[in-house]
Write a protein that holds these residues in place. Structure first.
Motif, PDB file in Angstrom:
ATOM      1  N   UNK A   1      24.748  46.409  37.340  1.00 60.86           N
ATOM      2  CA  UNK A   1      25.673  47.383  37.924  1.00 60.86           C
ATOM      3  C   UNK A   1      26.244  46.854  39.240  1.00 60.86           C
ATOM      4  N   UNK A   2      25.384  46.232  40.036  1.00 64.08           N
ATOM      5  CA  UNK A   2      25.834  45.634  41.295  1.00 64.08           C
ATOM      6  C   UNK A   2      26.897  44.572  41.022  1.00 64.08           C
TER       7      UNK A   2
ATOM      8  N   UNK B   1      32.426  42.669  41.273  1.00 58.64           N
ATOM      9  CA  UNK B   1      33.599  42.104  40.608  1.00 58.64           C
ATOM     10  C   UNK B   1      34.799  43.023  40.781  1.00 58.64           C
ATOM     11  N   UNK B   2      34.573  44.307  40.631  1.00 57.40           N
ATOM     12  CA  UNK B   2      35.655  45.281  40.754  1.00 57.40           C
ATOM     13  C   UNK B   2      36.146  45.400  42.195  1.00 57.40           C
ATOM     14  N   UNK B   3      35.211  45.421  43.118  1.00 54.07           N
ATOM     15  CA  UNK B   3      35.539  45.649  44.523  1.00 54.07           C
ATOM     16  C   UNK B   3      36.085  44.403  45.210  1.00 54.07           C
TER      17      UNK B   3
ATOM     18  N   UNK C   1      30.249  38.631  45.397  1.00 53.05           N
ATOM     19  CA  UNK C   1      30.137  38.671  43.938  1.00 53.05           C
ATOM     20  C   UNK C   1      29.271  37.527  43.445  1.00 53.05           C
ATOM     21  N   UNK C   2      29.474  36.346  44.001  1.00 56.59           N
ATOM     22  CA  UNK C   2      28.667  35.197  43.592  1.00 56.59           C
ATOM     23  C   UNK C   2      27.204  35.385  43.988  1.00 56.59           C
TER      24      UNK C   2
ATOM     25  N   UNK D   1      35.335  30.843  38.566  1.00 58.00           N
ATOM     26  CA  UNK D   1      35.617  30.421  39.932  1.00 58.00           C
ATOM     27  C   UNK D   1      36.477  29.166  39.927  1.00 58.00           C
ATOM     28  N   UNK D   2      36.073  28.175  39.128  1.00 60.39           N
ATOM     29  CA  UNK D   2      36.815  26.916  39.126  1.00 60.39           C
ATOM     30  C   UNK D   2      38.191  27.057  38.492  1.00 60.39           C
TER      31      UNK D   2
END
Length: 149
Positions: free
Chosen positions: A60-61, A66-68, A76-77, A107-108
Motif C-alpha cells: 500500500x505504501x 507511486x501515485x503521490x 518511491x524507490x 527508472x532507467x
C-alpha cells in the motif's frame, strides 16, 4: 518503538494511521509515512501474521508513493526497497528480484543518461540482499549479458 516496547507501540501506530486516513485520506504524505511506520513495526515484531500484514502495508505504501511522487522519486524507490527486503526475509527472492527489476527498468526508461548515477546510488545497494540472484535479474534490465557487475 525506539525503546524496544513494540507491543505498547503497535496500538499507538494503528490509532495514528487511522487518524491520518480519516483526516487526510490515503494519498497524503503523512498517511503514507504512517503506513510505513506500522509496517516497519510489524516487521520488527517478526511474527508470521504480522509480516503478512506488513507486506500488505508495504505494498500500500508503494502504491501511495507511486501515485503521490511518481516512480522515479527517491521516496518511491525507498518504498520498493522496503518491500524487496521483506520479500527477501520471507525467502521470496525471485519475487523480490522481479519487483526490483521492474522498478529499475522504469527508472532507467524515464531518465536521462546523466541521471543513471543517481539511480544506481539508490538501487544498487539492494543487490546486497541476494547478490547472485538480484544481479542476474538486474543485469538483464541494465543490458549486461552475464548479470555481473
Amino acid at each position: 518503538k525506539a525503546q524496544g516496547k513494540l507491543e505498547e507501540a503497535e496500538p499507538l501506530y494503528r490509532v495514528a494511521l487511522d487518524g491520518f486516513r480519516e483526516k487526510f485520506g490515503d494519498q497524503h504524505p503523512d498517511t503514507i509515512n504512517s503506513i510505513y511506520g506500522l509496517a516497519d513495526l510489524l516487521v520488527k515484531k517478526g511474527q508470521g501474521i504480522m509480516t503478512k500484514e506488513a507486506e500488505k502495508l508495504f505494498r500500500e505504501e508503494l502504491l501511495g508513493c507511486q501515485s503521490l511522487y511518481g516512480y522515479r522519486h527517491a521516496t518511491t524507490l525507498g518504498s520498493v526497497k522496503n518491500l524487496v527486503r521483506l520479500l527477501c526475509q520471507q525467502g521470496r527472492k525471485a519475487e523480490a528480484a522481479e519487483l526490483l527489476a521492474a522498478a529499475c527498468g522504469y527508472v532507467f526508461a524515464t531518465i536521462d543518461t546523466d541521471d543513471h548515477d543517481w539511480a544506481l546510488d539508490v538501487l544498487l545497494p539492494l543487490l546486497e540482499l541476494d547478490s547472485p540472484h538480484m544481479a542476474a535479474r538486474l543485469g538483464k534490465v541494465w543490458g549486461y549479458e552475464s548479470g555481473t557487475f
